[in-house]
Design a protein around this motif. Structure first.
Motif, short mmCIF file in Angstrom:
data_model
loop_
_atom_site.label_atom_id
_atom_site.label_comp_id
_atom_site.label_asym_id
_atom_site.label_seq_id
_atom_site.Cartn_x
_atom_site.Cartn_y
_atom_site.Cartn_z
N ARG A 4 0.89 -1.20 0.11
CA ARG A 4 -0.13 0.18 0.02
C ARG A 4 0.94 1.22 0.12
O ARG A 4 2.00 1.21 0.57
N PHE A 5 0.16 2.40 -0.54
CA PHE A 5 0.82 3.62 -0.49
C PHE A 5 -0.05 4.73 -0.03
O PHE A 5 -1.30 4.91 -0.43
N ARG A 6 0.24 5.75 0.71
CA ARG A 6 -0.48 6.82 1.31
C ARG A 6 0.29 7.82 0.92
O ARG A 6 1.36 8.12 1.29
N ALA A 7 -0.37 8.76 0.69
CA ALA A 7 -0.11 10.46 0.67
C ALA A 7 -0.98 11.30 0.84
O ALA A 7 -2.21 10.84 0.69
N ALA A 8 -0.63 12.51 1.34
CA ALA A 8 -1.34 13.58 1.63
C ALA A 8 -0.74 15.02 1.41
O ALA A 8 0.33 15.00 1.78
N ASN A 9 -1.57 16.04 0.88
CA ASN A 9 -0.90 17.30 0.65
C ASN A 9 0.35 17.36 -0.21
O ASN A 9 1.30 17.91 0.07
N VAL A 10 0.20 16.66 -1.47
CA VAL A 10 1.25 16.58 -2.38
C VAL A 10 0.55 16.68 -3.72
O VAL A 10 -0.33 16.01 -4.23
N ARG A 11 0.82 17.81 -4.34
CA ARG A 11 0.35 18.50 -5.60
C ARG A 11 -1.30 18.29 -5.29
O ARG A 11 -1.78 18.98 -4.39
N SER A 12 -2.07 17.66 -6.20
CA SER A 12 -3.63 17.67 -5.99
C SER A 12 -3.96 16.81 -5.04
O SER A 12 -5.20 16.63 -4.74
N LEU A 13 -3.02 15.93 -4.49
CA LEU A 13 -3.57 14.82 -3.56
C LEU A 13 -3.48 15.89 -2.00
O LEU A 13 -2.83 15.60 -1.25
N ARG A 14 -4.63 16.58 -1.87
CA ARG A 14 -4.91 17.04 -0.57
C ARG A 14 -5.01 16.29 0.71
O ARG A 14 -4.35 16.35 1.57
N LYS A 360 -11.37 14.86 -9.93
CA LYS A 360 -11.27 16.31 -8.91
C LYS A 360 -12.63 16.38 -8.38
O LYS A 360 -13.52 16.65 -9.18
N ASP A 361 -12.61 17.12 -7.08
CA ASP A 361 -13.71 17.65 -6.47
C ASP A 361 -13.72 19.33 -7.07
O ASP A 361 -12.84 19.58 -7.81
N ASP A 362 -14.79 19.99 -6.43
CA ASP A 362 -15.00 21.37 -6.86
C ASP A 362 -13.80 22.23 -6.36
O ASP A 362 -13.62 23.27 -6.88
N SER A 363 -13.12 21.84 -5.45
CA SER A 363 -11.87 22.52 -4.86
C SER A 363 -10.44 22.26 -5.63
O SER A 363 -9.53 22.81 -5.32
N GLY A 364 -10.62 21.24 -6.59
CA GLY A 364 -9.47 20.71 -7.27
C GLY A 364 -8.68 19.73 -6.62
O GLY A 364 -7.50 19.45 -7.15
N ALA A 365 -9.16 19.19 -5.49
CA ALA A 365 -8.35 18.00 -4.88
C ALA A 365 -8.75 16.71 -5.49
O ALA A 365 -9.86 16.49 -5.82
N THR A 366 -7.83 15.62 -5.55
CA THR A 366 -7.94 14.60 -6.21
C THR A 366 -8.57 13.49 -5.26
O THR A 366 -7.99 13.41 -4.04
N GLU A 367 -9.53 12.68 -5.72
CA GLU A 367 -10.12 11.54 -4.99
C GLU A 367 -9.57 10.20 -5.99
O GLU A 367 -9.84 10.47 -6.97
N LEU A 368 -8.72 9.38 -5.18
CA LEU A 368 -8.39 8.13 -5.65
C LEU A 368 -9.12 6.94 -5.14
O LEU A 368 -9.35 6.83 -3.91
N TYR A 369 -9.75 6.13 -5.95
CA TYR A 369 -10.63 4.94 -5.63
C TYR A 369 -10.85 3.86 -6.47
O TYR A 369 -10.48 4.21 -7.87
N PRO A 370 -10.62 2.61 -6.16
CA PRO A 370 -10.78 1.45 -7.10
C PRO A 370 -12.08 1.31 -7.54
O PRO A 370 -13.10 1.58 -7.01
N LEU A 371 -11.99 0.64 -8.89
CA LEU A 371 -13.32 0.35 -9.54
C LEU A 371 -14.16 -0.73 -8.83
O LEU A 371 -15.56 -0.56 -8.98
N SER A 372 -13.47 -1.33 -7.94
CA SER A 372 -14.16 -2.37 -7.29
C SER A 372 -15.05 -1.65 -6.04
O SER A 372 -16.13 -2.50 -5.81
N ASP A 373 -14.84 -0.56 -5.74
CA ASP A 373 -15.90 0.35 -4.82
C ASP A 373 -17.02 0.57 -5.50
O ASP A 373 -18.10 0.60 -4.86
N VAL A 374 -17.25 0.77 -6.92
CA VAL A 374 -18.41 1.00 -7.60
C VAL A 374 -19.36 -0.30 -7.92
O VAL A 374 -20.27 -0.26 -8.12
N ASP A 375 -18.54 -1.47 -7.82
CA ASP A 375 -19.28 -2.87 -7.80
C ASP A 375 -20.07 -3.00 -9.24
O ASP A 375 -20.93 -3.16 -9.39
N PRO A 376 -18.91 -2.94 -10.21
CA PRO A 376 -19.38 -3.33 -11.70
C PRO A 376 -19.89 -4.66 -11.74
O PRO A 376 -19.46 -5.58 -11.13
#
Length: 417
Positions: A4-14, A360-376
């Protein structure tokens, strides 16, 4: 292997974002590998993750964040001495972010099966915190706990690390203790440093191509590598039957690819006559094989930028195939090409858990999520659904919208003139 890798407050990853290779326990996977841990348990780990999203959605920033963590580990002790503070690229669209720390954390497993967690937080002037945890028997062991706000900045619970007093005394406020320890070849911590040094290799197909061409050319001189390189050239259906390579001491090897002809005899093309796609594929083969041979984590930004979709799909297959990828190498790539979401004859090159989306949300911040969360659905066409916006992570542009805006802008300019 990277878990796993986690990051915050790096470029668009607020806000904190996580990229995970680990298959959730409730999911089954045909693509995952079984990773044996030192405590006798095992994890199912994906060999490939693809990050998809619209342009400027933050795909590349996930790869950049991984590289920024590596750069900090390798360079904080030696290179940061010349900076007036700590080099960071915090979230730029909120003034408050400059005063907040930048966060990185990685979970990985070394050759002996022991899982480790290493992370740190960087302020503008100092390392705010740093931690190292090990799980040799399944339970967490805290090796290092650093907090710049305490009177005793460095704590070493369990006294597991050698030369603790020396490391604490000689580590600068704006340097990582891990970097400091590796500088003196510390008997325990250098292994952790070496994992970062030998992994997280980044490639952008459109850049540094000449250097990668030269590397692949040199690999052609190695008989063990030559057969594999020529096979990858042939399997990509370029009409290539082999390669000639000439090498003069002190010079870059000269390569001419052998193309099939109607006459039956292969024709050698001068390198400058080869297409851009062929040269891009050739330049990528050398680093790909090196990563597979060493079991490294390879990062490819914009995999589809200069490669035909067939080549891009072949890269994915190389890492997915256990008979090719025998050392546990891993691939993270970014793309916006939906053709990588389905095979020409049907089926899915990547499982939903291997497909990650950025939006990106309305503030320009990136959200990262797996497609499995959408459950196709199990039979759902992922490419069609992705293009239709069912999963998010696509441009919010309706048909003809760009053209209408251009016409509107031109009309406005005409009125003003």
């Amino acid at each position: 292997m990277l878990l796993r890798f986690r990051a915050a407050n790096v470029r668009s990853l607020r806000d904190e974002q996580e990229l995970s290779f680990v298959v959730p326990q409730h999911e089954k996977s045909d693509a995952a590998r079984t990773l044996k841990l030192s405590d006798g348990k095992s994890l199912q780990v994906f060999p490939v993750l693809g990050i998809f999203g619209a342009n400027a959605s933050g795909k590349s920033n996930v790869v950049t964040a991984l590289m920024k963590m590596k750069e900090a580990v390798l360079g904080s002790y030696g290179r940061w001495t010349s900076y007036q503070g700590i080099p960071r690229e915090e979230f730029a669209l909120d003034p408050k972010s400059a005063a907040e720390s930048t966060f990185y954390e990685a979970d990985f497993v070394l050759e002996d099966g022991v899982r480790w967690t290493y992370g740190f937080e960087l302020g503008s002037k100092r390392v705010e915190s740093e931690w190292l945890h090990a799980y040799p028997k399944g339970r967490r062991q805290v090796w290092l706990d650093r907090d710049a706000t305490r009177d005793t900045v460095f704590e070493f619970p369990g006294d597991r690390i050698q030369d603790r007093a020396l490391l604490a005394r000689t580590t600068r406020p704006n340097a990582l203790l891990l970097s400091r320890a590796a500088n003196d070849n510390h008997p325990q911590l250098t292994r952790i440093y070496d994992w970062f040094n030998k992994n997280l290799w980044d490639i952008t197909p459109e850049t540094e191509r000449s250097q990668r061409e030269a590397f692949t050319a040199r690999e052609l001189l190695n008989e063990k590598s030559r057969d594999r390189i020529e096979e990858l050239l042939r399997v990509a259906d370029l009409g290539i039957q082999g390669a000639e390579v000439e090498h003069q001491p002190g010079q870059t090897p000269r390569v001419r690819l052998l193309h099939g002809s109607d006459a039956g005899e292969p024709v050698a093309f001068d390198w400058q006559r080869e297409s851009f796609g062929t040269r891009s594929w050739f330049a990528l083969i050398g680093p790909l094989l090196l990563a597979l041979d060493r079991g490294a984590v390879l990062l490819i930004d914009e995999l589809d930028a200069s490669l035909h979709p067939r080549f891009a799909a072949e890269v994915v297959r190389l890492f997915q195939a256990p008979w090719v990828n025998t050392k546990g190498a891993q691939l993270v790539f970014t793309s916006h090409d939906p053709s990588l979401l389905k095979s020409p004859r049907g089926g899915r090159p990547l499982e939903p858990g291997q497909i990650w989306l950025t939006e990106k949300d309305d503030s320009g911040a990136t959200e990262l999520y797996p497609l499995s969360d959408v459950d196709p659905g199990p039979e759902e066409d992922l490419s069609d659904s992705y293009l239709a916006g069912a999963f998010g992570a696509v441009p919010r542009v309706t048909q003809g919208q760009i053209g209408r805006r251009v016409l509107t802008a031109l009309a406005g300019e005409a009125e003003r003139s």
